[in-house]
Motif scaffolding. Structure first.
Motif, PDB file in Angstrom:
ATOM      1  N   THR A 188      61.847  26.826-116.251  1.00  0.00           N
ATOM      2  CA  THR A 188      62.566  27.147-117.482  1.00  0.00           C
ATOM      3  C   THR A 188      63.887  27.832-117.133  1.00  0.00           C
ATOM      4  N   VAL A 189      64.921  27.401-117.824  1.00  0.00           N
ATOM      5  CA  VAL A 189      66.279  27.858-117.525  1.00  0.00           C
ATOM      6  C   VAL A 189      66.922  28.450-118.771  1.00  0.00           C
ATOM      7  N   PHE A 190      67.586  29.581-118.587  1.00  0.00           N
ATOM      8  CA  PHE A 190      68.406  30.104-119.683  1.00  0.00           C
ATOM      9  C   PHE A 190      69.857  30.129-119.218  1.00  0.00           C
ATOM     10  N   ALA A 191      70.747  29.504-120.004  1.00  0.00           N
ATOM     11  CA  ALA A 191      72.167  29.491-119.643  1.00  0.00           C
ATOM     12  C   ALA A 191      72.878  30.553-120.463  1.00  0.00           C
ATOM     13  N   GLN A 192      73.368  31.573-119.772  1.00  0.00           N
ATOM     14  CA  GLN A 192      74.075  32.640-120.490  1.00  0.00           C
ATOM     15  C   GLN A 192      75.577  32.372-120.403  1.00  0.00           C
ATOM     16  N   ILE A 193      76.147  31.920-121.508  1.00  0.00           N
ATOM     17  CA  ILE A 193      77.566  31.568-121.514  1.00  0.00           C
ATOM     18  C   ILE A 193      78.425  32.810-121.686  1.00  0.00           C
ATOM     19  N   ASP A 194      77.849  33.797-122.344  1.00  0.00           N
ATOM     20  CA  ASP A 194      78.615  34.972-122.733  1.00  0.00           C
ATOM     21  C   ASP A 194      77.664  36.151-122.768  1.00  0.00           C
ATOM     22  N   PRO A 195      78.107  37.361-122.384  1.00  0.00           N
ATOM     23  CA  PRO A 195      77.171  38.480-122.361  1.00  0.00           C
ATOM     24  C   PRO A 195      76.513  38.798-123.701  1.00  0.00           C
ATOM     25  N   SER A 196      77.136  38.367-124.814  1.00  0.00           N
ATOM     26  CA  SER A 196      76.495  38.642-126.100  1.00  0.00           C
ATOM     27  C   SER A 196      75.490  37.572-126.463  1.00  0.00           C
ATOM     28  N   LEU A 197      74.986  36.867-125.458  1.00  0.00           N
ATOM     29  CA  LEU A 197      73.891  35.914-125.600  1.00  0.00           C
ATOM     30  C   LEU A 197      74.267  34.616-126.310  1.00  0.00           C
ATOM     31  N   TYR A 198      75.488  34.128-126.071  1.00  0.00           N
ATOM     32  CA  TYR A 198      75.802  32.758-126.470  1.00  0.00           C
ATOM     33  C   TYR A 198      75.193  31.866-125.413  1.00  0.00           C
ATOM     34  N   THR A 199      74.516  30.815-125.867  1.00  0.00           N
ATOM     35  CA  THR A 199      73.880  29.927-124.897  1.00  0.00           C
ATOM     36  C   THR A 199      74.135  28.492-125.324  1.00  0.00           C
ATOM     37  N   VAL A 200      73.371  27.542-124.753  1.00  0.00           N
ATOM     38  CA  VAL A 200      73.614  26.135-125.076  1.00  0.00           C
ATOM     39  C   VAL A 200      72.423  25.532-125.790  1.00  0.00           C
ATOM     40  N   GLY A 201      72.711  24.651-126.731  1.00  0.00           N
ATOM     41  CA  GLY A 201      71.643  24.012-127.501  1.00  0.00           C
ATOM     42  C   GLY A 201      71.676  22.520-127.342  1.00  0.00           C
ATOM     43  N   LYS A 202      71.149  21.840-128.371  1.00  0.00           N
ATOM     44  CA  LYS A 202      70.980  20.393-128.289  1.00  0.00           C
ATOM     45  C   LYS A 202      72.286  19.654-128.047  1.00  0.00           C
ATOM     46  N   GLY A 203      73.354  20.074-128.683  1.00  0.00           N
ATOM     47  CA  GLY A 203      74.577  19.279-128.609  1.00  0.00           C
ATOM     48  C   GLY A 203      75.355  19.437-127.323  1.00  0.00           C
ATOM     49  N   SER A 204      74.989  20.380-126.482  1.00  0.00           N
ATOM     50  CA  SER A 204      75.819  20.652-125.312  1.00  0.00           C
ATOM     51  C   SER A 204      75.397  19.826-124.119  1.00  0.00           C
ATOM     52  N   PHE A 205      76.395  19.364-123.337  1.00  0.00           N
ATOM     53  CA  PHE A 205      76.060  18.564-122.158  1.00  0.00           C
ATOM     54  C   PHE A 205      75.399  19.417-121.074  1.00  0.00           C
ATOM     55  N   ILE A 206      75.593  20.723-121.166  1.00  0.00           N
ATOM     56  CA  ILE A 206      74.969  21.593-120.153  1.00  0.00           C
ATOM     57  C   ILE A 206      73.445  21.487-120.247  1.00  0.00           C
ATOM     58  N   THR A 207      72.960  21.344-121.475  1.00  0.00           N
ATOM     59  CA  THR A 207      71.522  21.156-121.668  1.00  0.00           C
ATOM     60  C   THR A 207      71.065  19.896-120.932  1.00  0.00           C
ATOM     61  N   ASP A 208      71.866  18.824-121.067  1.00  0.00           N
ATOM     62  CA  ASP A 208      71.524  17.572-120.366  1.00  0.00           C
ATOM     63  C   ASP A 208      71.546  17.764-118.861  1.00  0.00           C
ATOM     64  N   LEU A 209      72.554  18.491-118.376  1.00  0.00           N
ATOM     65  CA  LEU A 209      72.656  18.714-116.932  1.00  0.00           C
ATOM     66  C   LEU A 209      71.412  19.430-116.417  1.00  0.00           C
ATOM     67  N   VAL A 210      70.978  20.408-117.149  1.00  0.00           N
ATOM     68  CA  VAL A 210      69.788  21.157-116.735  1.00  0.00           C
ATOM     69  C   VAL A 210      68.601  20.209-116.624  1.00  0.00           C
ATOM     70  N   GLU A 211      68.480  19.312-117.595  1.00  0.00           N
ATOM     71  CA  GLU A 211      67.347  18.389-117.581  1.00  0.00           C
ATOM     72  C   GLU A 211      67.440  17.423-116.413  1.00  0.00           C
TER      73      GLU A 211
END
Lengths: 300, 256, 326
Positions: A188-211
């Motif tokens: 399980t991976v959590f992508a922290q884009i920003d210290p205030s806990l912005y992350t990536v969801g369904k629409g982001s390609f980063i989610t695909d990269l992780v998969e």
């Protein structure tokens, strides 16, 4: 044996697909051609493009990657890669590019990701005889298609395809490695884009990269591309790996993760924010870094 | 000549005045007296149609007010009311000149006539030399006089005054009433004045209207209306009445 | 405070001041067209230079002038009508109402451009009405209530605007910085003509009500008593202001504080007579926005600051000062 056969088919399919994407049709009059941009708009361009402007950092990287860096006469103040981009005239920032400056540079085509004022903006430029090509890739495949079509616009079709094939090969390697690796538990991976806990969801390609890299983003099911999660939700995730979009204020995981497995085991992946979040050629580098973070080794 | 015919008026569903009838002839001053809430200000508002009655009518020189436009009314009837503070820099001259609105066109500058009327009015109210002063720099009493000047500048035949002496010192109280009398006796105009000062009313008014709870308690010359009984009924005070030795008018002394 | 009241209002004074403000406008237009991200030599324009000057810079400068005039005149009218020198389209929420109206027009009617000023007008009118109703109490209009209700409406509408721009298609709808801080970079000659016509008509309507407004700004009773048709005048002023603000905002987003600063500065020179304040606010408002926008687009060229940020930087300290004076 099996692997080289698969690679060959892959390359063949790629070649076929790139021939179909982009759709450049020779125009009836000599000297101009019609192309379709990334959002389906039909644009008229001169047969040969010698001067172009990029209005987004990822686009600038793509232009250089396909070998057309010499044709760039204008970039944004955020375009910092490759090094050569910094020497090019600046036309403003991504949100508010300066029209006067763009027109003064006399480009034939301007590449735009999503201009938030697209309508009026493109109208103004088109009236000056400057074509506007919109490209907004949001996936790995999208980036490759964009590179190919932009390469065709810039007269670097061959170069573009070659670069894309190389990138695809690297992606293939990662896929192979992933299919050969077995993990006892889900990574399980959590992508922290920003210290205030912005992350990536369904629409982001980063989610695909992780998969593709063999992991699973804990926020993969959230509908928006870049959601913000609450501290409670984040704490409950207990990810095994944390990816940090590396920038001066985002060097460490948020304190809610201090008890998580990722922090206890030291499985923190820092990827330069520009590399991670720009949908351009370095997206494959991001993929490889994510793979390394998950599997502890590089894909060979 | 201003005639009030069986007026019934109020605000919303509430009736404040009921069945009021009286008239004000040219060259006369009518004082309106009564306790707070008796309907005095409402009456003044009816007299220039800033308020429409539920029933009855007000007739000016034979024409019902409802038939006249605001401009026509403003040329014949001028008001000196309680004043609000202005947040904008307005000079005394500008303030007084604005009263000439009804005489001018929609868009244009004031005529020589307008300027002359304004200057005369300023002089009459002892405001000479203060034309360039700003309204919000003046004292309460000075502002009150400017309001009077504005009304006088209109050269309207009828003046309506709502407690015009409220902020004035003795000398200017007398000045106020003297001016009103000049305008009425001297020029054949008329005036309706709301006041709390029974003695001033007695000295200057030809007719006194006593209002109690929206109805006329009495209407007539001061010596008839100003009786100890009526005053006690309306104001709940005991007064002593005698004659002013100089003028012969009723003099009221309150017993505290 | 010294005011030039040596003679009361008259044609001579009007012409003298008018000439001065017109000259200032001419200078501002010249400055605006000659300065920009690109340096152009006016006397030997290349083809590109000519394209930049006539197709890009000139419409922008001209639109800026019309927007400035419209907002300043609307501010002057609202201040007189509401008897409050702190009233102005942005603070009262009228600008944001117009912005929201324009956004709805874009959402519902897409590229049909004429829907935008129409719905902007509707939005502005509704916001004006809302503020007016909230601020009324039995004791009449009161300054604190007016400002408070204006701030509430502005904030409410700003939030809706931010919400819509975050959730919906940003490419068509434009960013919230466009709506809330103004942006003249999308100027076209058509936009300019529409705004010019509105500015002229609106200024004319308000100028004809100037004498009535001179009475209204002192008090509603005063106006009634001295012959003003208060209801009709109020309607005309509200409608004209909503129209002026609506068209300006639909073309350039909401540029705040122009309606506050400009009439106030005019009053420092000419006093409060609206026969001066209204037309001169138009001229000076035009100059003000042209100069603010020139500054906004040259300070960190090629990057641009939103013009509303510049007007706010000038307007906020002035607003605080006015508040303290009151």
């Amino acid at each position: 044996m099996k692997n080289s056969f698969r690679t060959a088919v892959f390359i063949l399919l790629t070649a076929l697909l790139s021939a179909c994407g982009g759709g450049i049709a020779p125009a009836p009059e000599s000297g101009t051609r019609t192309v379709t941009d990334g959002i389906g708009r039909k644009i008229e361009l001169p047969a040969e493009v010698t001067r172009t402007v990029s209005l987004a950092p990822n686009i600038t990287e793509i232009v250089f990657a396909v070998g057309a860096g010499g044709k760039l006469v204008g970039v944004t103040t955020f375009c910092n890669y490759p090094k050569e981009a910094k020497q090019i005239s600046k036309v403003g920032d991504t949100l508010k590019p300066n029209i006067e400056t763009i027109v003064a540079l006399r480009p034939q085509v301007v590449f735009v990701s999503t201009a938030s004022q697209l309508e009026a903006f493109t109208g103004l430029l088109e009236r000056q005889g400057i074509a506007v090509f919109v490209t907004s890739p949001d996936s790995l495949e999208g980036v490759f298609e964009s590179m190919v079509s932009m390469g065709e616009v810039l007269g670097k079709a061959g170069e573009a395809r070659r670069v894309v094939n190389e990138l695809r090969t690297r992606v293939e390697k990662v896929r192979e490695e992933v299919s050969r690796t077995e993990h006892e538990v889900e990574q399980t991976v959590f992508a922290q884009i920003d210290p205030s806990l912005y992350t990536v969801g369904k629409g982001s390609f980063i989610t695909d990269l992780v998969e593709i890299a063999g992991g699973r983003s804990v926020t993969a099911d959230i509908e928006t591309a870049y959601p913000k999660v609450s501290k409670e939700t984040a704490r409950a995730f207990n990810p095994r790996i944390i990816i940090l979009s590396d920038s001066p204020d985002n060097r460490e995981p948020n304190e809610v993760f201090s008890e998580s497995e990722a922090v206890r085991e030291g499985r923190i992946v820092r990827i330069d924010a520009d590399v991670l979040s720009r949908p351009g050629p370095r997206i494959v580098e991001a993929l490889e870094l994510i793979f390394k973070g998950i599997h502890g080794r590089e894909a060979k | 000549m201003l005639e009030v015919d069986r007026i019934k008026a109020g605000y919303g569903g509430r009736t404040v005045l009921d069945g009021i009838s009286f008239s004000v002839s040219d060259g006369s001053i009518t004082a309106v007296l009564g306790a707070n809430g008796a309907g005095k200000t409402t009456l003044i508002r009816l007299l220039n149609r800033s308020l429409d009655p539920f029933d009855g009518q007000v007739v000016l020189d034979g024409r019902p007010l409802e038939e006249l436009s605001r401009r026509q009314i403003a040329r014949s009837i001028a008001v000196v009311a309680q004043e609000n503070e202005t947040s904008f820099p307005v000079s005394v001259l500008e303030f007084v000149l604005a009263g000439r609105f009804a005489h001018g066109s929609t868009f244009g500058w004031e005529s020589e006539r307008d300027l002359a009327a304004a200057r005369t009015a300023i002089q009459m109210c002892e405001l000479e030399g203060m034309g360039q002063r700003l309204m919000n720099e003046l004292s309460g009493g000075e502002r009150q006089r400017v309001l009077l000047a504005r009304a006088l500048a209109t050269e309207a035949g009828t003046l309506l005054l709502d407690e015009p002496t409220a902020n004035l010192d003795l000398s200017h109280q007398a000045m106020m009433f003297r001016l009103v009398r000049e305008r009425t006796k001297g020029c054949g105009g008329s005036a309706v004045v709301i006041t709390h000062d029974l003695n001033l009313a007695s000295e200057f008014a030809d007719q006194i209207l006593l209002l109690k709870q929206g109805k006329i308690a009495a209407c007539g010359p001061p010596q008839e209306v100003l009786t100890t009984e009526l005053i006690a009924e309306l104001f709940q005070v005991e007064v002593l009445l005698d004659k002013n030795p100089r003028t012969g008018n009723v003099r009221i002394t309150t017993v505290y | 405070m010294t005011l030039d009241l040596s003679k009361p209002a008259g044609l001579g004074k009007a012409l003298r001041y008018g000439a001065g403000f017109a000259a200032l406008l001419a200078v501002s237009l010249a400055v605006g067209t000659s300065l920009g991200a690109e340096t152009l030599s006016i006397f030997s324009l290349s083809e590109t230079g000519s394209a930049i000057l006539f197709d890009i810079r000139l419409p922008r400068v001209l639109l800026g002038a019309c927007v400035g005039a419209s907002l300043a005149v609307a501010g002057a009218g609202l201040q007189a009508l509401l008897r409050n020198p702190l009233a102005e389209p942005y603070l009262l929420g009228v600008s944001n109402g117009a912005a929201l109206g324009t956004m709805v027009a874009i959402i519902l009617f897409g590229t049909f451009e004429f829907a935008r000023p129409v719905l902007a007008f509707a939005g502005a009118a509704l916001a004006t009405f809302a503020v007016y109703r909230i601020a009324q109490s039995k004791a009449g209009m009161n300054a604190e209530r007016l400002i408070l209700s204006g701030v509430i409406i502005t904030t409410l509408l700003s939030s809706v605007i931010i919400l819509l721009t975050s959730l919906l298609d940003a490419t068509r709808l434009r960013s919230f910085t466009f709506w809330l801080l103004g942006d003249l970079s999308q100027a076209t000659m058509t936009g300019f003509w529409v705004c010019l016509v509105t500015a002229v008509i609106g200024t004319f309507i308000l100028s004809t009500r100037a004498r009535a407004l001179n009475l209204l700004m002192v008090g509603e009773r005063d106006a009634l008593d001295f012959g003003v048709e208060v209801e009709r005048t109020r309607l005309a002023v509200f409608a004209a202001s909503a129209g002026l603000v609506g068209v300006a905002v639909s073309a350039s987003g909401s540029v705040g504080f122009v309606g506050l600063i400009v009439p106030h500065l005019i009053r420092l020179f000419t006093g409060s007579d609206n026969r001066f304040v209204i037309p001169f606010s138009a001229l000076f408002g035009a100059s003000f926005v042209v100069l603010a926008d020139t500054f906004a687009r040259t300070l960190i060229a090629p990057r641009e600051l939103p013009v509303g940020a510049i007007t706010a930087l000038i307007g906020c300290p002035l607003f605080i000062w006015l508040l303290r004076k009151n």
